[in-house]
Write a protein that holds these residues in place. Structure first.
Motif, PDB file in Angstrom:
ATOM      1  N   MET A  22       0.813  -1.211   0.000  1.00  0.00           N
ATOM      2  CA  MET A  22       0.000   0.000   0.000  1.00  0.00           C
ATOM      3  C   MET A  22       0.856   1.274   0.000  1.00  0.00           C
ATOM      4  SD  MET A  22      -1.631  -0.082   3.859  1.00  0.00           S
ATOM      5  CE  MET A  22      -1.890  -1.821   4.179  1.00  0.00           C
ATOM      6  N   GLY A  23       2.198   1.087  -0.055  1.00  0.00           N
ATOM      7  CA  GLY A  23       3.101   2.239  -0.155  1.00  0.00           C
ATOM      8  C   GLY A  23       3.161   3.095   1.107  1.00  0.00           C
ATOM      9  N   LEU A  24       2.626   2.556   2.180  1.00  0.00           N
ATOM     10  CA  LEU A  24       2.555   3.313   3.432  1.00  0.00           C
ATOM     11  C   LEU A  24       3.695   2.861   4.345  1.00  0.00           C
ATOM     12  CD1 LEU A  24       0.405   5.159   4.994  1.00  0.00           C
ATOM     13  CD2 LEU A  24      -0.270   3.012   6.067  1.00  0.00           C
ATOM     14  N   LYS A  25       4.311   3.817   5.038  1.00  0.00           N
ATOM     15  CA  LYS A  25       5.404   3.444   5.944  1.00  0.00           C
ATOM     16  C   LYS A  25       4.969   3.589   7.400  1.00  0.00           C
ATOM     17  CE  LYS A  25       9.272   4.185   2.953  1.00  0.00           C
ATOM     18  NZ  LYS A  25      10.564   4.805   2.757  1.00  0.00           N
ATOM     19  N   VAL A  26       5.677   2.889   8.265  1.00  0.00           N
ATOM     20  CA  VAL A  26       5.392   2.971   9.701  1.00  0.00           C
ATOM     21  C   VAL A  26       5.458   4.436  10.147  1.00  0.00           C
ATOM     22  CG1 VAL A  26       6.259   2.331  11.989  1.00  0.00           C
ATOM     23  CG2 VAL A  26       6.180   0.620  10.155  1.00  0.00           C
ATOM     24  N   ARG A  27       6.382   5.166   9.563  1.00  0.00           N
ATOM     25  CA  ARG A  27       6.544   6.595   9.880  1.00  0.00           C
ATOM     26  C   ARG A  27       5.240   7.379   9.667  1.00  0.00           C
ATOM     27  NH1 ARG A  27      10.795   9.730  10.009  1.00  0.00           N
ATOM     28  NH2 ARG A  27      12.231   8.142   9.273  1.00  0.00           N
ATOM     29  N   ASP A  28       4.489   7.002   8.606  1.00  0.00           N
ATOM     30  CA  ASP A  28       3.236   7.709   8.311  1.00  0.00           C
ATOM     31  C   ASP A  28       2.221   7.504   9.441  1.00  0.00           C
ATOM     32  OD1 ASP A  28       4.208   8.526   5.802  1.00  0.00           O
ATOM     33  OD2 ASP A  28       3.738   6.552   4.979  1.00  0.00           O
ATOM     34  N   ILE A  29       2.190   6.302  10.002  1.00  0.00           N
ATOM     35  CA  ILE A  29       1.274   6.026  11.115  1.00  0.00           C
ATOM     36  C   ILE A  29       1.682   6.881  12.313  1.00  0.00           C
ATOM     37  CG2 ILE A  29       0.416   4.256  12.713  1.00  0.00           C
ATOM     38  CD1 ILE A  29       1.114   2.175  10.603  1.00  0.00           C
ATOM     39  N   LEU A  30       3.000   6.917  12.579  1.00  0.00           N
ATOM     40  CA  LEU A  30       3.495   7.689  13.727  1.00  0.00           C
ATOM     41  C   LEU A  30       3.136   9.166  13.573  1.00  0.00           C
ATOM     42  CD1 LEU A  30       7.014   6.028  14.093  1.00  0.00           C
ATOM     43  CD2 LEU A  30       5.022   5.651  15.553  1.00  0.00           C
ATOM     44  N   GLU A  31       3.226   9.656  12.341  1.00  0.00           N
ATOM     45  CA  GLU A  31       2.904  11.074  12.113  1.00  0.00           C
ATOM     46  C   GLU A  31       1.432  11.370  12.374  1.00  0.00           C
ATOM     47  OE1 GLU A  31       4.419  12.236   8.269  1.00  0.00           O
ATOM     48  OE2 GLU A  31       6.480  12.022   8.984  1.00  0.00           O
ATOM     49  N   GLU A  32       0.565  10.460  11.940  1.00  0.00           N
ATOM     50  CA  GLU A  32      -0.875  10.673  12.170  1.00  0.00           C
ATOM     51  C   GLU A  32      -1.204  10.568  13.660  1.00  0.00           C
ATOM     52  OE1 GLU A  32      -2.761  12.022  10.089  1.00  0.00           O
ATOM     53  OE2 GLU A  32      -1.313  11.805   8.467  1.00  0.00           O
ATOM     54  N   LEU A  33      -0.553   9.618  14.335  1.00  0.00           N
ATOM     55  CA  LEU A  33      -0.789   9.470  15.777  1.00  0.00           C
ATOM     56  C   LEU A  33      -0.314  10.708  16.524  1.00  0.00           C
ATOM     57  CD1 LEU A  33       0.178   5.746  16.424  1.00  0.00           C
ATOM     58  CD2 LEU A  33      -2.100   6.759  16.585  1.00  0.00           C
ATOM     59  N   GLU A  34       0.772  11.281  16.027  1.00  0.00           N
ATOM     60  CA  GLU A  34       1.319  12.484  16.672  1.00  0.00           C
ATOM     61  C   GLU A  34       0.300  13.626  16.637  1.00  0.00           C
ATOM     62  OE1 GLU A  34       4.154  12.279  18.286  1.00  0.00           O
ATOM     63  OE2 GLU A  34       4.146  14.372  18.892  1.00  0.00           O
ATOM     64  N   LYS A  35      -0.496  13.675  15.572  1.00  0.00           N
ATOM     65  CA  LYS A  35      -1.516  14.726  15.475  1.00  0.00           C
ATOM     66  C   LYS A  35      -2.651  14.469  16.460  1.00  0.00           C
ATOM     67  CE  LYS A  35      -0.764  15.223  10.532  1.00  0.00           C
ATOM     68  NZ  LYS A  35      -1.355  14.786   9.260  1.00  0.00           N
ATOM     69  N   LEU A  36      -3.012  13.201  16.604  1.00  0.00           N
ATOM     70  CA  LEU A  36      -4.134  12.861  17.492  1.00  0.00           C
ATOM     71  C   LEU A  36      -3.701  12.874  18.956  1.00  0.00           C
ATOM     72  CD1 LEU A  36      -7.015  11.632  17.969  1.00  0.00           C
ATOM     73  CD2 LEU A  36      -5.930   9.385  17.766  1.00  0.00           C
ATOM     74  N   ALA A  37      -2.571  12.232  19.220  1.00  0.00           N
ATOM     75  CA  ALA A  37      -2.106  12.042  20.595  1.00  0.00           C
ATOM     76  C   ALA A  37      -0.608  12.362  20.661  1.00  0.00           C
ATOM     77  CB  ALA A  37      -2.371  10.597  21.026  1.00  0.00           C
ATOM     78  N   PRO A  38      -0.267  13.652  20.695  1.00  0.00           N
ATOM     79  CA  PRO A  38       1.158  14.036  20.660  1.00  0.00           C
ATOM     80  C   PRO A  38       1.965  13.360  21.775  1.00  0.00           C
ATOM     81  CG  PRO A  38      -0.286  15.973  20.605  1.00  0.00           C
ATOM     82  CD  PRO A  38      -1.163  14.796  20.883  1.00  0.00           C
ATOM     83  N   THR A  39       3.147  12.891  21.441  1.00  0.00           N
ATOM     84  CA  THR A  39       3.969  12.221  22.446  1.00  0.00           C
ATOM     85  C   THR A  39       4.318  13.171  23.596  1.00  0.00           C
ATOM     86  OG1 THR A  39       5.802  12.633  20.946  1.00  0.00           O
ATOM     87  CG2 THR A  39       5.000  10.408  21.033  1.00  0.00           C
ATOM     88  N   SER A  40       4.243  14.463  23.321  1.00  0.00           N
ATOM     89  CA  SER A  40       4.529  15.427  24.392  1.00  0.00           C
ATOM     90  C   SER A  40       3.473  15.371  25.498  1.00  0.00           C
ATOM     91  CB  SER A  40       4.614  16.845  23.819  1.00  0.00           C
ATOM     92  OG  SER A  40       3.388  17.198  23.214  1.00  0.00           O
ATOM     93  N   LEU A  41       2.318  14.749  25.211  1.00  0.00           N
ATOM     94  CA  LEU A  41       1.279  14.627  26.237  1.00  0.00           C
ATOM     95  C   LEU A  41       1.487  13.400  27.130  1.00  0.00           C
ATOM     96  CD1 LEU A  41      -2.084  15.475  24.397  1.00  0.00           C
ATOM     97  CD2 LEU A  41      -0.878  16.856  26.077  1.00  0.00           C
TER      98      LEU A  41
END
Ligand SMILES: [Zn+2]
Length: 369
Positions: free
Chosen positions: A1-20
């Motif tokens: 699907m041409g999707l990388k693990v990094r892309d998932i991490l980026e979307e999660l960062e928007k929903l649930a930032p690791t800074s939280l």
């Protein structure tokens, strides 16, 4: 699907930032590689051997769990012990394990928000707003290199203010330095005092991404020794927090509310402390183990707090102060938030139901007899 693990991490960062995430927590990519290609994403509460097997059976190579698979620092990975067996199996099967734990707990649309929606609360607000530590980062950059350093800082997450990213401020000035014995200066020569046109560049950095930002800045900066100041700020960032509270569309008795809740969460039993006929309308929720929310719920004049893992003394304390309690279990109050992770990733990454799968085998470890 041409999707990388990094892309998932980026979307999660928007929903649930690791800074939280809380300081003691361990979230993000815990096993695997950000550059790996994604075959499918399996969403669950905990990772065990059954989950690994199911994920593989369903064609998934990424497992997104709420509870982190590695929690405390590991001293050894022994294949004859359960965690070592789990990690070695995940690595053998080339799986990538991501955790969204307290960052998802504290996210605005996180665990408790999903629980509040499931219960049907209106006017949902954060119960315990999280005060996030912020730093001012000031770095001195030679003329002509401002853009590369500015971009590195912004791309690493510095300068996030509200819905704006890459916020910086720069002012021109003159830097001086004297390269000493053993140096290899980018500008000037050893033993000679240099004057250089530099920009004083400043930005703001959230505690959770501090190391990442400093690393990116040091890599992008041309100087051998980078001059920078890191200053803790008293500003508060309140983007999320633990628990939620809101109101029911109309008041109910505690007994009616409890029965409704049981049905909505699909559980066989919940613990209720309080007078069954007491009218309730203002409800606080905290997914997981939420006794930490007791005082705040009381201070807000909440009628009933719904959470998990409450004990005798918690009930005694709450009842003495006129607040009812419902312990609906750690599992039920958190697993309710997993379907949102599935739909969020599907929508953000444009995936279908075969590509993002909700784990089905997990169930509450406690049963009611
Ligand atoms: Zn939990």
């Amino acid at each position: 699907m041409g999707l990388k693990v990094r892309d998932i991490l980026e979307e999660l960062e928007k929903l649930a930032p690791t800074s939280l995430a809380e300081d003691w927590d361990n979230v993000g990519l815990l096993v695997g590689s950000p550059e790996a290609e994604v075959k499918g994403i399996y969403v669950c509460l905990d990772v065990d051997l059954t989950v690994l097997r199911e994920a593989v059976d369903q064609g998934c190579n990424v497992i997104l769990s709420h509870h982190p698979v590695i929690y405390k620092p590991l001293r050894q990975i022994r294949y004859d012990e359960s965690q070592g067996e789990l990690l070695s199996t995940a690595i053998e099967k080339k799986l990538h394990l991501i955790a969204a734990h307290t960052n998802y707990d504290n996210a605005v649309l996180g665990v408790s928000h999903q629980l509040a929606l499931k219960i049907g609360l209106h006017k949902i607000q954060v119960l315990m707003p999280k005060e996030e530590k912020l730093y001012k980062l000031v770095v001195f950059v030679p003329e002509g290199h401002e853009e590369v350093v500015r971009k590195a800082l912004g791309d690493a997450g510095a300068g996030h203010i509200g819905n704006y990213s890459h916020c910086t401020f720069a002012s021109p000035g003159t830097g001086t330095f004297l390269p000493l014995e053993g140096t290899q200066p980018f500008i000037g020569s050893r033993g000679q005092l240099e004057k250089v046109a530099e920009a004083r560049m400043e930005t703001i950095v959230h505690h959770g991404i501090l190391n990442r930002v400093l690393q990116a800045m040091l890599t992008a900066h041309p100087y051998e020794e980078v001059a920078y100041d890191l200053i803790p700020l008293a500003n508060e960032s309140q983007k999320g927090g633990l628990g939620c509270f809101g109101v029911l569309p109309e008041p109910k008795t505690l007994a009616e509310f409890a029965n409704d809740l049981k049905e909505k969460l699909g559980v066989n039993g919940i613990k209720v402390a309080g007078e069954p006929n007491k009218p309730v309308e203002k409800i606080a929720v905290c997914g997981g183990a939420g006794k930490i929310a007791l005082n705040r719920a009381l201070a807000l004049g909440v009628d009933v707090l719904v959470t998990g893992e409450l004990g005798h003394h918690d009930a005694q304390f709450a009842l003495q102060h006129g607040m009812a309690l419902i312990d609906a279990g750690h599992f039920a109050t958190e697993s309710v938030a997993l379907p949102f992770l599935v739909s969020y990733l599907k929508e953000q990454l444009n995936l279908d139901s075969a590509q993002v799968v909700l784990g089905k085998s997990e169930k509450d470890l406690w049963s009611y007899v």
